[in-house]
Design an enzyme around this catalytic site. Structure first.
Site, PDB file in Angstrom:
ATOM      1  N   TYR A 115      39.326   2.634 -28.511  1.00  0.00           N
ATOM      2  CA  TYR A 115      39.067   3.995 -28.035  1.00  0.00           C
ATOM      3  C   TYR A 115      40.288   4.467 -27.248  1.00  0.00           C
ATOM      4  O   TYR A 115      40.799   3.755 -26.388  1.00  0.00           O
ATOM      5  CB  TYR A 115      37.819   4.014 -27.153  1.00  0.00           C
ATOM      6  CG  TYR A 115      37.584   5.317 -26.433  1.00  0.00           C
ATOM      7  CD1 TYR A 115      36.903   6.360 -27.053  1.00  0.00           C
ATOM      8  CD2 TYR A 115      38.042   5.509 -25.130  1.00  0.00           C
ATOM      9  CE1 TYR A 115      36.687   7.564 -26.394  1.00  0.00           C
ATOM     10  CE2 TYR A 115      37.826   6.706 -24.464  1.00  0.00           C
ATOM     11  CZ  TYR A 115      37.154   7.721 -25.103  1.00  0.00           C
ATOM     12  OH  TYR A 115      36.944   8.921 -24.435  1.00  0.00           O
ATOM     13  N   HIS A 116      40.754   5.683 -27.526  1.00  0.00           N
ATOM     14  CA  HIS A 116      41.986   6.202 -26.919  1.00  0.00           C
ATOM     15  C   HIS A 116      41.661   6.987 -25.652  1.00  0.00           C
ATOM     16  O   HIS A 116      40.999   8.030 -25.698  1.00  0.00           O
ATOM     17  CB  HIS A 116      42.719   7.105 -27.919  1.00  0.00           C
ATOM     18  CG  HIS A 116      44.192   7.227 -27.641  1.00  0.00           C
ATOM     19  ND1 HIS A 116      44.701   7.467 -26.383  1.00  0.00           N
ATOM     20  CD2 HIS A 116      45.269   7.150 -28.474  1.00  0.00           C
ATOM     21  CE1 HIS A 116      46.013   7.533 -26.446  1.00  0.00           C
ATOM     22  NE2 HIS A 116      46.389   7.327 -27.702  1.00  0.00           N
TER      23      HIS A 116
END
Length: 330
Positions: free
Chosen positions: A129-130
């Site tokens: 997840y960024h």
């Protein structure tokens, strides 16, 4: 009132340096009661300082990146002869920068890495997840190199390759543009690669609910299938509380979709607790499709978020977790 030729310290009751400075400034500018204006300016500075600070603190990450670039230039200059005869020219530099970034993560965020045993000995594709910045991924890469002596490549957005001065940093760490063929070849050679399918869009426009924004992206899944490697989901707790964006402003979203540049302001840089969790690998299956593997990966990443992140995210709670002495269980 003291005459123009008198010293600030003259008389039975010498003036303080601050009063003296105010008097001199008033005489110089010709403004009467300048101390009232100065008091108001100091008040505004006191009120606005926290607001200014939260927009300036994320700049520490930028400073660290350019410090890394400077160190790489120094390293390259001191090892020019070795470069001509060595295949592992950048190994020493990678260790040096890993120590720098791991130290920052440890001191500022109390950074922890959990589940590293889930990373296979051979090749694999880490899907994460960024957050608003890629700092958590850098901390992960640094800790993995220090603890496991394992290097992880990363796929970056095209705009990163246009940032001034970044070329040596990207070359030293083998950062990839992301063409499928390049990733597949690297995986077949035994590399470990990290990728955030949400990319810049997820970084800028996700929120404290940690919404996964992948759209229709499934190229990473096809890469894993073609290379016949497992996918390893990864999530960093509180990554959205450390640095946040103003991505909720609709006009900024429209502007990004038009020009595809990350011009959305960020704020924060808070010393929140960061813990990276590595999930169980999703093994290669010869008969699975890219759509099915994408759905599996998204579900696995969502499960990590729901297990390790209290929703909605809260900056104050994340700050308090930073100062808890006990480690979170995997």
């Amino acid at each position: 009132m003291i005459g123009g030729n008198e010293s600030c310290a003259a008389g039975p009751m010498p003036m303080s340096y601050l009063t003296c400075l105010t008097y001199i400034l008033g005489e110089w500018t010709g403004v009467e009661h300048i101390e009232d204006y100065l008091s108001y300016a100091v008040y505004l500075l006191w009120v606005l300082f926290p607001l200014v600070a939260v927009f300036l603190l994320p700049g520490v990450i930028v400073i660290l990146f350019y410090t890394s670039i400077l160190l790489l230039h120094i390293y390259k200059r001191k090892n020019e002869l070795k470069e001509a005869y060595s295949n592992d020219f950048w190994d020493g530099a990678k260790q040096m920068l890993a120590t720098l970034w791991d130290g920052h993560g440890r001191i500022w965020h109390g950074y922890e890495l959990h589940g590293a045993e889930n990373i296979p000995e051979g090749p694999g594709l880490v899907v994460f997840y960024h957050g608003a910045t890629p700092a958590d991924c850098v901390y992960f890469m640094a800790r993995l190199l220090i603890q496991k002596k394992r290097y992880c490549h990363v796929v970056a957005d095209h705009f990163v390759f246009r940032l001034p001065g970044f070329k040596i940093l990207l070359d030293a760490h083998g950062v990839m543009h992301g063409p499928k063929e390049e990733c597949v070849n690297a995986l077949k050679k035994g590399s470990l690669i990290a990728i955030a399918p949400g990319g810049v869009r997820e970084a800028l426009f996700s929120d404290e609910m940690y919404t996964i924004i992948w759209g229709n992206r499934k190229g990473f899944a096809q890469v894993a299938i073609d290379a016949k490697v497992p996918i390893i989901p990864m999530f960093t707790q509180n990554v959205r509380e450390g640095v946040r964006t103003l991505g909720g402003i609709k006009i900024l979203r429209s502007l990004y979709e038009r020009i595809r540049l990350p011009i959305v302001p960020v704020y924060g840089g808070f010393p929140v607790k960061l813990r990276t969790f590595i999930g169980e690998p999703i093994p290669y299956e010869p008969n699975v499709t890219a759509e099915e593997l994408t759905a599996k990966t998204k579900a696995a990443l969502q499960a990590l978020i729901e297990k390790h992140q209290k929703l909605p995210g809260n900056i104050f709670r994340a700050l308090m977790e930073r100062f808890q002495t006990q480690k979170k269980e995997d």
